[in-house]
Enzyme design. Structure first.
Site, mmCIF file in Angstrom:
data_model
loop_
_atom_site.group_PDB
_atom_site.id
_atom_site.type_symbol
_atom_site.label_atom_id
_atom_site.label_comp_id
_atom_site.label_asym_id
_atom_site.label_seq_id
_atom_site.Cartn_x
_atom_site.Cartn_y
_atom_site.Cartn_z
ATOM 1 N N THR A 15 55.059 53.804 36.620
ATOM 2 C CA THR A 15 55.626 53.487 35.196
ATOM 3 C C THR A 15 55.196 54.861 34.432
ATOM 4 O O THR A 15 56.400 55.169 33.751
ATOM 5 C CB THR A 15 54.970 51.991 34.535
ATOM 6 O OG1 THR A 15 54.786 50.771 35.130
ATOM 7 C CG2 THR A 15 55.733 52.273 33.151
ATOM 8 N N ASP A 59 56.565 52.852 42.990
ATOM 9 C CA ASP A 59 55.779 51.588 42.322
ATOM 10 C C ASP A 59 54.790 51.179 42.834
ATOM 11 O O ASP A 59 54.365 50.888 44.235
ATOM 12 C CB ASP A 59 56.610 50.639 42.476
ATOM 13 C CG ASP A 59 56.193 49.201 41.390
ATOM 14 O OD1 ASP A 59 57.148 49.072 40.206
ATOM 15 O OD2 ASP A 59 55.185 48.274 41.901
ATOM 16 N N SER A 61 53.677 48.511 43.449
ATOM 17 C CA SER A 61 53.535 47.427 44.741
ATOM 18 C C SER A 61 53.602 47.650 45.782
ATOM 19 O O SER A 61 53.176 46.676 47.029
ATOM 20 C CB SER A 61 54.480 46.509 44.373
ATOM 21 O OG SER A 61 54.187 45.686 42.654
ATOM 22 N N THR A 277 33.816 35.462 43.743
ATOM 23 C CA THR A 277 34.046 34.055 43.364
ATOM 24 C C THR A 277 35.339 34.713 43.153
ATOM 25 O O THR A 277 36.143 36.148 42.900
ATOM 26 C CB THR A 277 33.280 34.164 41.861
ATOM 27 O OG1 THR A 277 33.468 33.281 41.291
ATOM 28 C CG2 THR A 277 32.141 35.116 40.960
ATOM 29 N N GLN A 278 35.843 33.623 41.747
ATOM 30 C CA GLN A 278 37.855 33.741 41.316
ATOM 31 C C GLN A 278 37.228 34.287 39.739
ATOM 32 O O GLN A 278 38.538 34.722 39.167
ATOM 33 C CB GLN A 278 38.140 32.694 41.606
ATOM 34 C CG GLN A 278 38.291 31.920 42.339
ATOM 35 C CD GLN A 278 39.411 30.989 43.166
ATOM 36 O OE1 GLN A 278 39.962 30.505 41.294
ATOM 37 N NE2 GLN A 278 39.285 29.970 44.183
ATOM 38 N N CYS A 279 36.299 34.509 39.569
ATOM 39 C CA CYS A 279 35.781 34.637 38.396
ATOM 40 C C CYS A 279 35.469 35.831 37.238
ATOM 41 O O CYS A 279 35.134 37.071 38.806
ATOM 42 C CB CYS A 279 34.533 34.186 37.632
ATOM 43 S SG CYS A 279 34.315 32.151 37.486
HETATM 44 N N1 ASP Z 1 54.693 48.742 38.279
HETATM 45 C C1 ASP Z 1 53.619 49.326 37.812
HETATM 46 C C2 ASP Z 1 53.040 49.418 38.692
HETATM 47 O O1 ASP Z 1 52.083 49.253 39.461
HETATM 48 C C3 ASP Z 1 53.544 48.989 36.802
HETATM 49 C C4 ASP Z 1 52.532 50.175 36.285
HETATM 50 O O2 ASP Z 1 52.796 51.332 36.331
HETATM 51 O O3 ASP Z 1 51.758 50.337 35.360
HETATM 52 O O4 ASP Z 1 53.405 50.848 40.200
#
Ligand code: ASP
Length: 342
Positions: A15, A59, A61, A277-279
């Site tokens: 971002t 990005d 992801s 753990t998920q915590c």
């Molecule tokens: N979707 C963006 C990413 O992880 C969110 C960010 O930059 O904070 O690339």
């Protein structure tokens, strides 16, 4: 120039450098000229700042182990030329990349500071400007010629975290990260307060970059009512070498016979089952409750207080190193880069 501090900024996307596409109204990464335009203050720093831009910008992801290897290679190649590194990265998977790099960069003796932002740098209220400037300051901080933070860390909203201890907690707050089981490495206010006892000490050995990562792992996240079909589908994944069992609370899981039988078949096939753990805070303590006592007997390995992000990347790293399964199990219970409290 003698005494000159050199910082390499590695821009991967996220971002911080995105703009809104006027047609689709979605955010997409732009080139670094945009960042530079909004940060004329960079010229006032007491250090030299160079830039390395990834192609294509991502990005986060879309990050994956190949990208982590590319990033590790860039740091390896430029390691002797720079005093510290700032990695601009999307926050969504930043905790995974920072964790992966912490394992890959053995004998790291220089700062590798990850940062990004929740709002693009061109926006008036952006958090990117502060994050970026503070990261440069921390990456260049030295004491008697030794870097103050010689480890992989994440800087977000005035807080510096150990990279392999963090998780992204909030999709909107500027303070997007949490480190539930390890104290902050530094806090930024009028002064930058370094918590030196929490920061790893340099070992002055030669950097070794591990570039083999094995992605043959899976996560089995438990939830009440999980079906035998979904458990079996994950545990019987082709080529699976290790599975992270994301358990409840202190490492607890159902005691139903079908479930335990499936785990037993898995460990009998030589597949590692790692109990995490998920915590977001606290530790796995197998045997504390009846609901975890049986797991140890089936050969499940306890993950102490490791995060899922750190567990995923530690497994990929250890399996990639080509160790025997027995050694991998032993190293999973050893803190290699300060990633867990044993
Ligand atoms: N979707 C963006 C990413 O992880 C969110 C960010 O930059 O904070 O690339």
């Amino acid at each position: 120039m003698i005494g000159q501090t050199n910082i390499l900024v590695i821009y991967t996307g996220g971002t911080i450098g995105m703009v809104q596409d006027p047609k689709t109204m979605t955010l997409r990464p732009l080139t670094f000229d945009i960042l530079y335009k909004y940060l004329p203050v960079l010229e006032n720093f007491n250090c030299t700042i160079d830039f390395f831009t990834f192609e294509p910008l991502l990005d986060s992801s879309n990050m994956n182990p190949d990208f982590w290897i590319h990033l590790g290679s860039v740091i390896e190649e430029k390691y002797e030329d720079y005093d510290g590194f700032v990695v601009l990265h999307g926050s969504d998977t930043m905790a995974y990349t920072a964790s992966a790099l912490s394992y890959m960069l053995e004998n790291l003796n220089k700062p590798v500071i990850f940062t990004g932002s929740q709002l693009p740098i061109g926006m008036v209220r952006t958090d990117g400007r502060e994050n970026f400037i503070n990261s440069i300051e921390i990456a260049s901080a030295k004491e008697i010629d030794t870097p103050v933070v010689p480890e992989v860390a994440i800087l977000f909203e005035n807080k510096l975290y150990r990279g392999n201890r963090t998780s992204k907690l909030n999709a909107e707050h500027f303070g997007a990260f949490v480190s539930g089981n390890y104290p902050l490495l530094a806090e930024v206010g009028v002064h930058i307060k370094y918590h030196r006892n929490s920061i790893l000490k340099p070992n002055f050995k030669k950097l070794r970059v591990h570039k083999e990562l094995d992605p043959n792992i899976a996560i089995l996240k438990l939830f009440p009512g999980i079906s035998p079909a979904s458990v079996e589908a994950i545990l019987n994944t082709n080529g699976l070498k290790a599975v992270i069992l994301e358990t409840f609370g202190a490492g607890n899981a159902p005691t139903a016979e079908w479930f335990l039988n499936n785990l037993k078949k898995t460990t009998d096939r030589g597949i590692i089952v790692f109990n995490v753990t998920q915590c977001k805070g606290g530790s796995v303590d197998m045997g504390k409750y009846e609901t975890s006592a049986g797991l140890g007997k089936l050969g499940v390995i306890g993950g102490f207080d490791i995060t899922t992000e750190s567990a995923v990347t530690k497994l990929m790293y250890l399996l990639g190193c080509g160790y025997s399964m027995e050694s991998v199990k032993q190293l999973l219970q050893t803190s290699l880069r300060g990633e867990m409290t044993v």
